[in-house]
Design an enzyme around this catalytic site. Structure first.
Site, PDB file in Angstrom:
ATOM      1  N   GLY A  74     -34.369  -7.729  18.211  1.00  0.00           N
ATOM      2  CA  GLY A  74     -35.024  -7.986  19.490  1.00  0.00           C
ATOM      3  C   GLY A  74     -35.816  -6.800  20.009  1.00  0.00           C
ATOM      4  N   ALA A 126     -48.433  -2.162  11.240  1.00  0.00           N
ATOM      5  CA  ALA A 126     -48.178  -2.929  10.020  1.00  0.00           C
ATOM      6  C   ALA A 126     -49.446  -3.110   9.186  1.00  0.00           C
ATOM      7  CB  ALA A 126     -47.608  -4.301  10.365  1.00  0.00           C
ATOM      8  N   ASP A 161     -45.613  -0.266  17.868  1.00  0.00           N
ATOM      9  CA  ASP A 161     -44.763  -1.187  17.113  1.00  0.00           C
ATOM     10  C   ASP A 161     -45.227  -1.209  15.654  1.00  0.00           C
ATOM     11  OD1 ASP A 161     -42.845  -3.046  16.508  1.00  0.00           O
ATOM     12  OD2 ASP A 161     -43.658  -4.635  17.769  1.00  0.00           O
ATOM     13  N   HIS A 203     -46.602 -11.910  15.272  1.00  0.00           N
ATOM     14  CA  HIS A 203     -46.529 -10.904  16.342  1.00  0.00           C
ATOM     15  C   HIS A 203     -47.773 -10.984  17.230  1.00  0.00           C
ATOM     16  CE1 HIS A 203     -42.960  -8.362  15.966  1.00  0.00           C
ATOM     17  NE2 HIS A 203     -43.018  -8.575  14.655  1.00  0.00           N
ATOM     18  N   GLY A 205     -33.152  -0.338  16.803  1.00  0.00           N
ATOM     19  CA  GLY A 205     -32.252  -1.425  16.427  1.00  0.00           C
ATOM     20  C   GLY A 205     -32.513  -1.841  14.999  1.00  0.00           C
TER      21      GLY A 205
END
Length: 193
Positions: A18, A45, A93, A59, A13
């Site tokens: 989301g 990250a 992620d 997060h 996305g």
């Protein structure tokens, strides 16, 4: 992927669509599905500036209690091999930041990928590791090819590499979800002929 292999899931996305929240929902459902299960989050990250550090911290705070967090900005295939267990779902992620860390290390002011490890080697390792993992993986990535692509060879290379990575990772997954405005559209992955 063999029928007995765990079903991986790719969530794509745009920014703030989301994706991470959906990955956490899937992970929570996994935890609730049986006793003795765990969730590990492989966070890619790097804190390149104050704003990114704040995002990383948000997060961390937003993750459900009990999720194990492992920060791995470069050696994703190796980290997946280490984290995956039959009773543990691993959330990655995200693939977009991983690619940024490897292809654009100057953005983060770090030395880039491990010495001697090209993008091709790291990518190949991830794609070979995914089908062999003993537990399920939920991978988060951005779908960035729908908008106007800025001029410049480096940006075009990044967009192309992410698009190819997303396509190849999808082939290692059982399901794919496209997120828009916090709403998931999920389907089984169609295998290439």
């Amino acid at each position: 992927m063999q029928a007995s292999a765990p079903q991986h899931h790719l969530i794509l996305g745009g920014q703030r669509s989301g994706k991470s929240r959906q990955a956490e929902r899937l992970a929570q459902a996994w935890l609730n599905g049986a006793a003795g299960r765990e969730v590990a989050v492989l966070a890619t990250a790097l804190p390149s500036d104050d704003e990114m550090q704040a995002r990383i911290e948000r997060h961390r705070q937003d993750r459900p209690a009990g999720f194990i967090t492992v920060e791995e900005p470069h050696e994703l295939g190796h980290a997946l091999r280490q984290a995956s267990l039959p009773e543990r779902l691993v959330v990655v992620d995200c693939l977009t930041l991983w690619l940024t860390n490897v292809l654009m290390p100057a953005v983060h002011g770090d030395a880039g990928h491990a010495p001697g490890r090209s993008w091709e080697a790291l990518r190949s390792e991830l794609l070979s590791v995914l089908p062999s993992l003993p537990g399920p993986v939920v991978l988060v990535s951005n779908e960035i090819g729908w908008g106007v692509i800025p001029m410049g060879a480096v940006v075009r290379q990044f967009v192309d590499e992410l698009g190819r990575l997303n396509q190849d990772v999808a082939q290692c997954c059982g399901h794919i979800t496209l997120m828009a405005a916090g709403q998931p559209w999920t389907r089984a992955v169609e295998r290439w002929a």
